[in-house]
Structure formats: structure tokens, C-alpha cells
Design an enzyme around this catalytic site. Structure first.
Site, PDB file in Angstrom:
ATOM      1  N   LEU A   1     -22.434   8.363   0.925  1.00 54.38           N
ATOM      2  CA  LEU A   1     -23.574   8.634   1.801  1.00 54.38           C
ATOM      3  C   LEU A   1     -23.340   8.252   3.251  1.00 54.38           C
ATOM      4  CD1 LEU A   1     -26.589   9.425   2.212  1.00 54.38           C
ATOM      5  CD2 LEU A   1     -27.163   7.043   1.682  1.00 54.38           C
TER       6      LEU A   1
ATOM      7  N   ARG B   1     -29.973   2.500  -4.256  1.00 54.13           N
ATOM      8  CA  ARG B   1     -28.720   1.772  -4.435  1.00 54.13           C
ATOM      9  C   ARG B   1     -28.820   0.412  -3.741  1.00 54.13           C
ATOM     10  NH1 ARG B   1     -28.339   5.533  -7.202  1.00 54.13           N
ATOM     11  NH2 ARG B   1     -26.596   6.993  -7.551  1.00 54.13           N
TER      12      ARG B   1
ATOM     13  N   ASP C   1       0.852  -1.185   0.000  1.00 55.93           N
ATOM     14  CA  ASP C   1       0.000   0.000   0.000  1.00 55.93           C
ATOM     15  C   ASP C   1       0.892   1.240   0.000  1.00 55.93           C
ATOM     16  OD1 ASP C   1      -3.291   0.258   1.139  1.00 55.93           O
ATOM     17  OD2 ASP C   1      -2.057   2.027   0.702  1.00 55.93           O
ATOM     18  N   ASN C   2       0.506   2.261  -0.749  1.00 60.41           N
ATOM     19  CA  ASN C   2       1.335   3.490  -0.720  1.00 60.41           C
ATOM     20  C   ASN C   2       0.809   4.487   0.311  1.00 60.41           C
ATOM     21  OD1 ASN C   2      -0.953   4.565  -1.828  1.00 60.41           O
ATOM     22  ND2 ASN C   2      -0.027   5.180  -3.786  1.00 60.41           N
TER      23      ASN C   2
ATOM     24  N   TYR D   1     -13.067   7.725 -13.189  1.00 64.00           N
ATOM     25  CA  TYR D   1     -12.933   6.606 -12.238  1.00 64.00           C
ATOM     26  C   TYR D   1     -13.638   5.376 -12.796  1.00 64.00           C
ATOM     27  CZ  TYR D   1     -14.273   3.361  -8.675  1.00 64.00           C
ATOM     28  OH  TYR D   1     -14.498   2.195  -8.006  1.00 64.00           O
TER      29      TYR D   1
ATOM     30  N   PHE E   1     -21.406  -3.415  -5.507  1.00 61.87           N
ATOM     31  CA  PHE E   1     -22.420  -2.376  -5.484  1.00 61.87           C
ATOM     32  C   PHE E   1     -21.984  -1.386  -4.400  1.00 61.87           C
ATOM     33  CE2 PHE E   1     -25.427  -3.341  -8.845  1.00 61.87           C
ATOM     34  CZ  PHE E   1     -24.728  -4.396  -9.385  1.00 61.87           C
TER      35      PHE E   1
ATOM     36  N   LYS F   1     -10.362   6.198  -5.944  1.00 61.08           N
ATOM     37  CA  LYS F   1     -11.756   5.768  -6.141  1.00 61.08           C
ATOM     38  C   LYS F   1     -12.811   6.867  -5.937  1.00 61.08           C
ATOM     39  CE  LYS F   1     -13.182   4.904  -1.612  1.00 61.08           C
ATOM     40  NZ  LYS F   1     -14.516   4.705  -1.103  1.00 61.08           N
TER      41      LYS F   1
ATOM     42  N   LYS G   1     -12.255   1.423 -14.278  1.00 63.26           N
ATOM     43  CA  LYS G   1     -12.737   0.075 -13.921  1.00 63.26           C
ATOM     44  C   LYS G   1     -13.111  -0.702 -15.189  1.00 63.26           C
ATOM     45  CE  LYS G   1     -12.134   0.256  -9.533  1.00 63.26           C
ATOM     46  NZ  LYS G   1     -11.032  -0.522  -8.938  1.00 63.26           N
TER      47      LYS G   1
ATOM     48  N   SER H   1     -16.489  -2.538 -10.151  1.00 59.98           N
ATOM     49  CA  SER H   1     -17.568  -1.734  -9.572  1.00 59.98           C
ATOM     50  C   SER H   1     -18.814  -1.758 -10.441  1.00 59.98           C
ATOM     51  CB  SER H   1     -17.087  -0.283  -9.431  1.00 59.98           C
ATOM     52  OG  SER H   1     -18.170   0.574  -9.142  1.00 59.98           O
TER      53      SER H   1
HETATM   54  C1  WQD Z   1     -25.181   6.974  -2.731  1.00 58.76           C
HETATM   55  C2  WQD Z   1     -26.480   7.752  -2.784  1.00 58.76           C
HETATM   56  C3  WQD Z   1     -26.273   9.980  -3.646  1.00 58.76           C
HETATM   57  C4  WQD Z   1     -23.892  11.581  -0.363  1.00 58.76           C
HETATM   58  C5  WQD Z   1     -20.097   5.574  -5.476  1.00 58.76           C
HETATM   59  C6  WQD Z   1     -19.260   5.304  -6.667  1.00 58.76           C
HETATM   60  C7  WQD Z   1     -19.256   3.828  -6.965  1.00 58.76           C
HETATM   61  C8  WQD Z   1     -18.875   3.067  -5.723  1.00 58.76           C
HETATM   62  C9  WQD Z   1     -19.785   3.414  -4.556  1.00 58.76           C
HETATM   63  C10 WQD Z   1     -16.522   2.627  -5.847  1.00 58.76           C
HETATM   64  C11 WQD Z   1     -26.605   8.566  -4.065  1.00 58.76           C
HETATM   65  C12 WQD Z   1     -26.724   9.991  -2.193  1.00 58.76           C
HETATM   66  C13 WQD Z   1     -24.607  10.712  -1.170  1.00 58.76           C
HETATM   67  C14 WQD Z   1     -24.555  12.670   0.262  1.00 58.76           C
HETATM   68  C15 WQD Z   1     -26.608  11.984  -0.755  1.00 58.76           C
HETATM   69  N1  WQD Z   1     -17.543   3.339  -5.360  1.00 58.76           N
HETATM   70  N2  WQD Z   1     -25.941  10.920  -1.354  1.00 58.76           N
HETATM   71  N3  WQD Z   1     -25.902  12.831   0.039  1.00 58.76           N
HETATM   72  O1  WQD Z   1     -22.510   7.473  -5.937  1.00 58.76           O
HETATM   73  O2  WQD Z   1     -23.837   5.323  -5.567  1.00 58.76           O
HETATM   74  O3  WQD Z   1     -21.395   5.208  -5.792  1.00 58.76           O
HETATM   75  O4  WQD Z   1     -19.680   4.831  -4.366  1.00 58.76           O
HETATM   76  O5  WQD Z   1     -16.582   1.694  -6.581  1.00 58.76           O
HETATM   77  O6  WQD Z   1     -18.315   3.612  -7.980  1.00 58.76           O
HETATM   78  O7  WQD Z   1     -19.839   5.964  -7.758  1.00 58.76           O
HETATM   79  O8  WQD Z   1     -22.367   6.204  -3.747  1.00 58.76           O
HETATM   80  O9  WQD Z   1     -22.472   6.907  -1.405  1.00 58.76           O
HETATM   81  O10 WQD Z   1     -21.749   8.609  -3.171  1.00 58.76           O
HETATM   82  O11 WQD Z   1     -24.139   7.897  -3.036  1.00 58.76           O
HETATM   83  O12 WQD Z   1     -27.817  12.155  -0.949  1.00 58.76           O
HETATM   84  O13 WQD Z   1     -23.947  13.505   1.007  1.00 58.76           O
HETATM   85  O14 WQD Z   1     -26.494   8.695  -1.717  1.00 58.76           O
HETATM   86  O15 WQD Z   1     -27.016  10.953  -4.382  1.00 58.76           O
HETATM   87  O16 WQD Z   1     -27.969   8.536  -4.471  1.00 58.76           O
HETATM   88  P1  WQD Z   1     -22.618   6.134  -5.336  1.00 58.76           P
HETATM   89  P2  WQD Z   1     -22.606   7.457  -2.784  1.00 58.76           P
END
Ligand code: WQD
Length: 341
Positions: A203, A234, A33-34, A152, A181, A87, A156, A127
Site C-alpha cells: 500500500l 492492518r 546479499d545477492n 510466501y 506486522f 517476499k 515463513k 511475518s
Molecule cells: C495492505 C492493505 C490491501 C495495495 C503484505 C504481506 C505480508 C507482509 C506485509 C511481508 C491491504 C490494501 C494495498 C494497493 C490497496 N509482507 N492495498 N491498494 O497484504 O497486508 O501484507 O505485506 O512479510 O506478509 O502479505 O500489505 O501493503 O499489500 O496491503 O488497497 O494498491 O492495503 O488490500 O488491505 P498486506 P499490503
């Protein structure tokens, strides 16, 4: 004789949980790991959970000469689980060259070393982002790959193709790509978990940082989507379930029970959960009232996606065991631990 697994990015969020599960399953683990997005103390935390501290070598996988030295010193690596990558979706839009160089060159160097040092197996961290906004839900592995929504996501997609073409060109490399997911939660010990740098993009860390007072409020990015409660959907899976899938995948390659030289599996619960449902889950398990407001949509967000995990269920004998509440509970316990609450 214990099999030795190289875990790149093994002090990171999913890497550290996977290194833990591998050690508990009797594998020897070595981490490269870096420390770009994690700390060396994670190896000590893994030791606190498992009783074994995985050796940690700190260097950048983009340094091909250094990586070759590693493999000449570790000529007993049976398989590689490759997590190390940048990521952050939003960051990748602003820094595309850094993302393409880091995420693709590190993979190319690893595959090159696999050929040079006869390392036969790789499990690749992919992903669900490769699917973009699917036409049909749930998403299965043969669902169409959509044009990437971010550099990003493109790394992938390209990464999977580099692996596919490498496996097709040589007979002695086999690989599995795991399309995650949305991983959430933390280890039940609250010794390892997600440690986003700066303001979290994702989130659940934003929920827990709001609940502990680090953030004033959670912004829910839109409630005008075509979903039951208007917020995005999601497929959130517990990071420990996700880690266990990597152990099963590497065991499949080591046992030679893979049916094709390159296999791809979706890793999800198979259930869609909305942002507002995720918030309700957090409030239910913590008894806290979360301070959030509904704001504009976040550019680039897809409306809804969840997995059809039946191929992994059937072929890997893997399925998620933890619930959304379990994930929220462990995420909160972890947040309280790191904030010494
Ligand atoms: C989830 C939901 C936001 C933050 C990302 C990457 C994906 C994977 C997982 C690596 C969405 C909503 C989020 C906030 C919000 N990562 N949200 N307020 O975008 O589905 O996926 O992470 O592989 O590649 O794209 O995950 O957690 O950012 O968002 O309402 O402050 O939560 O709109 O609907 P996402 P997320």
C-alpha cells in the site's frame, strides 16, 4: 571487543534499516546479499548515516559451498539476523518452487553453517502472515497458526518450524523469530527506504508513487469489508521501530537473557488502521490530495489484523515510538528523494 553480526539481505528494506541501527549501537556488521531486490549502493548510504560502511559480500545463500567459505573467512560472527528471502505474496502464487527453494534452502544452509562453524544465535524475519485471518483480535503469539494463504506465507511458517526443530535437536543454537506486522516508512535521513521493483504490491509505496505521479491512481481494494469504514485494517509500524526490535532481540541472545532456546515475538503497534485512514494520514502530513478509487477486493486479502505486542513490550522492553503520520512523512520524503523532486 565489538560483536560481529551477519545481516543477510542487509541491502534490502528492513535489513538496511537494521544494519544501520546495529552499527549505531556499536556492533560490527557484515552483509550477505545477492542483490536480487536491492542495490550495492545501499551500503554506501548506510555509511552516510552511520560513518561506517558495512562490508558487503554478494552471493546467493543457496550456494552452500560459497556460504561455507564465507564462514571460514569470518570465524567471528556472533549472531545472524536473517532477512534474505523473496517476499512478494502475489509473485509467490505464480512461482511457488522459486519461493520454496530460495526461502527454505537459504535458511537450511545458514542453520547448517551455524552447526558447522559454531555460530550460536539467529534472529529470523517472520511475518504476521502466519496467522492468516485471525478469529480473535488483537493477535498474540499463541493465536492459532492458520493454513498459509500463499507460498510466501508458507515459507515463513515452515521456516519457523525448521528453526524450532533445529534448536530442539542441538543444545548450542538459540533463536528468536520476529513476526512483523506491516512495516512502512523510511529512515528520517531519506537515505534508505523501500525500493520496490516494478509496480509495488504494498500500500504505502503505491501511495507515494501515486502522489509523485509515477502511478495514475491508487486503487483501494474494496470498501465492503466488515470494518468501520469498509476498508481493510492492518497494523502499520515504522521500519525504524522494527529495525530497533532486531537490535534488542540480538542483544537478548548475546546476553543470554532469553528465557527459552526458541522465542517468538509479534512486532506491531497494537493499533489497527484502515486503508482509508492510512490515506488520510498521508494527505494530512503532505497537504496533498491523493487520487484514488475504490475497486474490487484483492483476492487473498484478509479483512483485519493487528498485533497484541505486549509480549515484546514486556520481554524485550521494546515498543513502537513512531506514529502513522511519522511513517507517512518519512515515506514521502524518501519518495521525493529518489524521484529527485
Ligand atoms: C495492505 C492493505 C490491501 C495495495 C503484505 C504481506 C505480508 C507482509 C506485509 C511481508 C491491504 C490494501 C494495498 C494497493 C490497496 N509482507 N492495498 N491498494 O497484504 O497486508 O501484507 O505485506 O512479510 O506478509 O502479505 O500489505 O501493503 O499489500 O496491503 O488497497 O494498491 O492495503 O488490500 O488491505 P498486506 P499490503
Amino acid at each position: 571487543m565489538k560483536k560481529k553480526i551477519l545481516v543477510t539481505g542487509g541491502t534490502g528494506y528492513i535489513g538496511s534499516h537494521t544494519a544501520t541501527e546495529l552499527i549505531l549501537e556499536g556492533y560490527d556488521v557484515v552483509i550477505i546479499d545477492n542483490l536480487y531486490n536491492s542495490g550495492a549502493e545501499v551500503a554506501d548510504r548506510i555509511e552516510m548515516i552511520t560513518g561506517t560502511k558495512p562490508p558487503l559480500e554478494v552471493f546467493d545463500l543457496c550456494d552452500r559451498e560459497r556460504l561455507g567459505t564465507f564462514f571460514s573467512e569470518h570465524n567471528d560472527v556472533s549472531a545472524i539476523i536473517h532477512f534474505a528471502a523473496y517476499k512478494a505474496v502475489g509473485e509467490s502464487v505464480n512461482k511457488p518452487l522459486e519461493y520454496y527453494r530460495n526461502n527454505l534452502l537459504s535458511l537450511i544452509n545458514l542453520l547448517d553453517c551455524m552447526k558447522q562453524f559454531a555460530v550460536p544465535f539467529m534472529v529470523f524475519s517472520s511475518s504476521c502472515t502466519v496467522y492468516g485471518q485471525p478469529e480473535k483480535l488483537p493477535v498474540s503469539e499463541d493465536s492459532p497458526i492458520q493454513p498459509a494463504m500463499s507460498p510466501y506465507g508458507n515459507t515463513k511458517q515452515i521456516g519457523e518450524e525448521i528453526i524450532r526443530d533445529t534448536v530442539a535437536s542441538v543444545s548450542d543454537i538459540k533463536a528468536i523469530s520476529l513476526r512483523y506486522f506491516n512495516p512502512i516508512g523510511a529512515h528520517p535521513s531519506a537515505l534508505i527506504g523501500e525500493l520496490p521493483r516494478g509496480v509495488p504490491e504494498n500500500l504505502v509505496p503505491f501511495i507515494t508513487q501515486t502522489a509523485c505521479g509515477l502511478r495514475d491512481e491508487l486503487k483501494v481494494f474494496g470498501n465492503d469489508y466488515d470494518t468501520p469504514d469498509g476498508s481493510c485494517i492492518r497494523d502499520y509500524l515504522h521500519v525504524v521501530d522494527l529495525a530497533k526490535a532486531h537490535v534488542v532481540a540480538v542483544r537478548r541472545l548475546l546476553a543470554g537473557t532469553n528465557k527459552m532456546n526458541y522465542e517468538i515475538f509479534n512486532l506491531g503497534t497494537g493499533r489497527g488502521v484502515s486503508v482509508l485512514e492510512a490515506i488520510s494520514s498521508f494527505e494530512r502530513v503532505t497537504g496533498l490530495k491523493l487520487n484514488y478509487t475504490i475497486t474490487e477486493r484483492r483476492p487473498g486479502d484478509i479483512e483485519k489484523i493487528w498485533a497484541d505486542p505486549s509480549l515484546a513490550n514486556r520481554e524485550l522492553g521494546w515498543r513502537t515510538l513512531s506514529t502513522l503520520d511519522d511513517a507517512m512523512r518519512t515515506a514521502w520524503e524518501w519518495e521525493k528523494k529518489i524521484r529527485k523532486m
